[in-house]
Design an enzyme around this catalytic site. Structure first.
Site, PDB file in Angstrom:
ATOM      1  CE  LYS A   9     -28.473 -32.092  52.713  1.00 17.78           C
ATOM      2  NZ  LYS A   9     -27.443 -31.084  53.008  1.00 17.78           N
ATOM      3  CE1 TYR A  49     -29.252 -29.831  58.115  1.00 13.59           C
ATOM      4  CE2 TYR A  49     -31.340 -29.486  57.002  1.00 13.59           C
ATOM      5  CZ  TYR A  49     -30.097 -30.084  57.059  1.00 13.59           C
ATOM      6  OH  TYR A  49     -29.691 -30.953  56.067  1.00 13.59           O
ATOM      7  CG  PHE A  57     -25.654 -21.637  55.928  1.00 15.20           C
ATOM      8  CD1 PHE A  57     -26.386 -22.737  56.349  1.00 15.20           C
ATOM      9  CD2 PHE A  57     -24.380 -21.455  56.455  1.00 15.20           C
ATOM     10  CE1 PHE A  57     -25.883 -23.639  57.282  1.00 15.20           C
ATOM     11  CE2 PHE A  57     -23.864 -22.358  57.392  1.00 15.20           C
ATOM     12  CZ  PHE A  57     -24.613 -23.442  57.797  1.00 15.20           C
ATOM     13  NE  ARG A  85     -20.179 -36.418  59.378  1.00 15.68           N
ATOM     14  CZ  ARG A  85     -20.735 -35.217  59.236  1.00 15.68           C
ATOM     15  NH1 ARG A  85     -22.025 -35.116  58.906  1.00 15.68           N
ATOM     16  NH2 ARG A  85     -20.044 -34.133  59.419  1.00 15.68           N
ATOM     17  CB  THR A  91     -20.138 -29.212  54.328  1.00  7.81           C
ATOM     18  OG1 THR A  91     -20.185 -29.760  55.642  1.00  7.81           O
ATOM     19  CG2 THR A  91     -21.420 -28.436  54.066  1.00  7.81           C
ATOM     20  NE  ARG A 102     -22.757 -33.768  51.893  1.00  7.78           N
ATOM     21  CZ  ARG A 102     -22.720 -33.492  53.195  1.00  7.78           C
ATOM     22  NH1 ARG A 102     -21.552 -33.322  53.796  1.00  7.78           N
ATOM     23  NH2 ARG A 102     -23.834 -33.374  53.878  1.00  7.78           N
ATOM     24  CG  ASN A 112     -24.492 -30.821  50.932  1.00  7.81           C
ATOM     25  OD1 ASN A 112     -25.692 -31.066  50.976  1.00  7.81           O
ATOM     26  ND2 ASN A 112     -23.785 -30.527  52.011  1.00  7.81           N
ATOM     27  CG  HIS A 115     -28.151 -34.607  56.863  1.00  2.71           C
ATOM     28  ND1 HIS A 115     -27.473 -33.566  57.429  1.00  2.71           N
ATOM     29  CD2 HIS A 115     -28.507 -35.434  57.877  1.00  2.71           C
ATOM     30  CE1 HIS A 115     -27.440 -33.736  58.750  1.00  2.71           C
ATOM     31  NE2 HIS A 115     -28.066 -34.866  59.046  1.00  2.71           N
ATOM     32  CD  GLU A 126     -29.258 -35.512  62.256  1.00  2.00           C
ATOM     33  OE1 GLU A 126     -28.574 -34.476  62.350  1.00  2.00           O
ATOM     34  OE2 GLU A 126     -28.965 -36.444  61.469  1.00  2.00           O
TER      35      GLU A 126
HETATM   36  P1  CMP Z   1     -25.796 -30.802  55.984  1.00  2.00           P
HETATM   37  O1  CMP Z   1     -24.655 -31.711  56.255  1.00  2.00           O
HETATM   38  O2  CMP Z   1     -27.138 -31.379  55.725  1.00  2.00           O
HETATM   39  O3  CMP Z   1     -25.895 -29.796  57.253  1.00  2.00           O
HETATM   40  C1  CMP Z   1     -26.189 -28.442  57.154  1.00  2.00           C
HETATM   41  C2  CMP Z   1     -26.442 -28.010  55.745  1.00  2.00           C
HETATM   42  O4  CMP Z   1     -26.382 -26.606  55.547  1.00  2.00           O
HETATM   43  C3  CMP Z   1     -25.329 -28.542  54.850  1.00  2.00           C
HETATM   44  O5  CMP Z   1     -25.413 -29.910  54.707  1.00  2.00           O
HETATM   45  C4  CMP Z   1     -25.544 -27.698  53.604  1.00  2.00           C
HETATM   46  O6  CMP Z   1     -26.659 -28.147  52.828  1.00  2.00           O
HETATM   47  C5  CMP Z   1     -25.871 -26.355  54.238  1.00  2.00           C
HETATM   48  N1  CMP Z   1     -24.662 -25.520  54.412  1.00  2.00           N
HETATM   49  C6  CMP Z   1     -23.624 -25.719  55.234  1.00  2.00           C
HETATM   50  N2  CMP Z   1     -22.697 -24.733  55.125  1.00  2.00           N
HETATM   51  C7  CMP Z   1     -23.190 -23.882  54.213  1.00  2.00           C
HETATM   52  C8  CMP Z   1     -22.725 -22.668  53.669  1.00  2.00           C
HETATM   53  N3  CMP Z   1     -21.564 -22.119  54.046  1.00  2.00           N
HETATM   54  N4  CMP Z   1     -23.495 -22.048  52.749  1.00  2.00           N
HETATM   55  C9  CMP Z   1     -24.675 -22.583  52.377  1.00  2.00           C
HETATM   56  N5  CMP Z   1     -25.173 -23.745  52.853  1.00  2.00           N
HETATM   57  C10 CMP Z   1     -24.452 -24.391  53.755  1.00  2.00           C
END
Ligand code: CMP
Length: 133
Positions: A9, A49, A57, A85, A91, A102, A112, A115, A126
């Site tokens: 990212k 997404y 968010f 994973r 996350t 992460r 984070n 992905h 994807e």
């Molecule tokens: P990812 O695994 O790419 O999938 C969805 C993304 O949304 C996640 O990683 C984060 O970058 C973001 N995300 C998920 N939960 C939250 C949250 N509670 N607040 C802000 N961003 C979030």
């Protein structure tokens, strides 16, 4: 060989840790099958997404993901989706086990670092969104 979608990212690309992160996945036995740098358009990010569309968010997530370059890859390995994973962690970097990508390189729950697809079915979707196949 199972395939999964992995992308680095904007926060991690900006911090110049693309090489470090790719080294970790290669050392863990993943094959880099495809690799490219891309800047997500708003449309592609919203499609990618789409499952989070109603989350509070969502708008911030799209802003962040489209803010600058990402590095996307298709990774191959036996049981690639689950194995990646595990290597990536939760996350929220703070809730990720020590040694996960992460935990080591994430900043917060949004920024984070990476992905990884969460199922074989979503990996196919994807990969087709980003690599068009
Ligand atoms: P990812 O695994 O790419 O999938 C969805 C993304 O949304 C996640 O990683 C984060 O970058 C973001 N995300 C998920 N939960 C939250 C949250 N509670 N607040 C802000 N961003 C979030």
């Amino acid at each position: 060989m199972e395939k999964t979608l992995f992308f680095i990212k904007p926060d991690a690309v900006k911090r110049n840790i693309v090489g470090k992160i790719l080294k970790i996945v290669e050392e863990e036995g993943f094959k880099i099958v495809q690799l490219k740098m891309l800047r997500f358009s708003k449309k592609t990010a919203s499609n990618f997404y789409a499952i989070h569309k109603r989350k509070p968010f969502f708008d911030d997530l799209i802003k962040y993901i489209t803010s600058s370059e990402c590095v996307a890859s298709v990774l191959g390995k036996e049981n690639a989706v689950n194995e990646l994973r595990k290597l990536v962690g939760e996350t929220d970097p703070l809730k990720s086990p020590p040694g996960t990508i992460r935990r080591c390189y994430g900043t917060d729950i949004q920024r984070n670092a990476v992905h990884a697809s969460d199922s074989v079915e979503n990996a196919k979707i994807e990969i087709s969104i980003i690599f068009g196949e």
